[in-house]
Write an enzyme that holds these catalytic residues in place. Structure first.
Site: not given
Ligand code: FE
Ligand code: ZN
Length: 251
Positions: A53, A55, A57-58, A109, A126, A164
């Site tokens: 996805h 975001h 941090d990905h 998410h 996530d 995570h």
């Molecule tokens: Fe994340």
């Molecule tokens: Zn995320």
């Protein structure tokens, strides 16, 4: 079949590294630096990137990794992903280091969220976490509940590679939902020992999640009762899921 290991990044992200000899794929590289360091240390060639996805941090490391390795980038078609070369919607089969992987659409998410499945393993970003699930940033409770149901339909021994290290925190909430669940009490002890030894709590198995993750247990009487106490509108799985997820947000 490729081998799986992890590259820690940021505070609690896992970037999964798939290798077959010197050939490599990574899943959700939010940061390029630790990935480049590992690829160079192990003399690996990055052939592809799987994104679950949008975001940061990905996907934050994609541009730099792609510039260095010309890797294919598999990512949700419906989301804005830097450098995507293989847009996916779910339902496709893709080749990953000689292994066929099935792409699952798991909205909730985010709306375009994908998971990648090969026999015995699921990379789910996530969506599902150890003893928990992702926040509903874009999707509805009904969408997320359906996504979790499609994951729950996979074989019990499937390893759940989430993105995570949230398990300990999630277990505290899970215990508030089901204080008397013995499988949950056992998992709390197991995860505490792993984390005290500096080891990851993931991957878990789907069987473990089904026994301890409240978001996969919305048809269990104790979870239904907790949902009703937290303002669920009825006893349906979606309503119970929505109430438990809303409680988790303020826990
Ligand atoms: Fe994340
Ligand atoms: Zn995320």
């Amino acid at each position: 079949m490729f081998e799986v290991s992890f590259i820690p990044s940021f505070k609690d992200n896992y970037i999964w590294l798939l290798t077959q000899g010197q050939r490599a794929f990574v899943v959700d590289p939010g940061d390029a630096a630790p990935v480049l360091a590992r690829l160079e240390a192990d003399d690996l060639k990055l052939e592809g990137i799987l994104i679950t996805h949008h975001h940061a941090d990905h996907q934050g490391g994609v541009a730099e990794l792609k510039a260095r390795y010309q890797a294919e980038v598999f990512a949700p078609a419906e989301e804005s992903i830097t450098g995507c070369t293989r847009p996916l919607c779910g339902g496709e089969c893709i080749d990953v280091l000689g292994q066929t992987m099935r792409v699952l659409a798991v909205p909730g998410h985010t709306l375009g969220h994908l998971a990648y499945h090969a026999p015995g393993m699921l990379f789910c970003g996530d969506t599902l976490f150890g003893a928990g699930c992702g926040r509903l940033f874009e999707g509805t409770p009904a969408q997320m509940a359906a996504s979790l149901e499609s994951i729950a339909a996979l074989p019990n021994e499937t390893l759940i590679y989430c993105a995570h290290e949230y398990t300990e925190m999630n277990l505290r909430f899970a215990l508030a939902v089901e204080p008397e669940n013995p499988a949950l009490q056992q998992r709390v002890a197991k995860v505490a020992a792993l984390r005290a030894a500096g080891l990851p709590s993931v991957p878990s198995t789907l069987a473990e999640e089904k026994a301890t993750n409240p978001f996969l247990r919305c048809a269990e009487p104790v979870v239904i009762a907790a949902g009703i106490q937290n303002a669920a509108v009825d006893h349906s799985k979606t309503a119970i899921f929505a109430a438990i997820r809303a409680w988790r947000n303020v826990f």
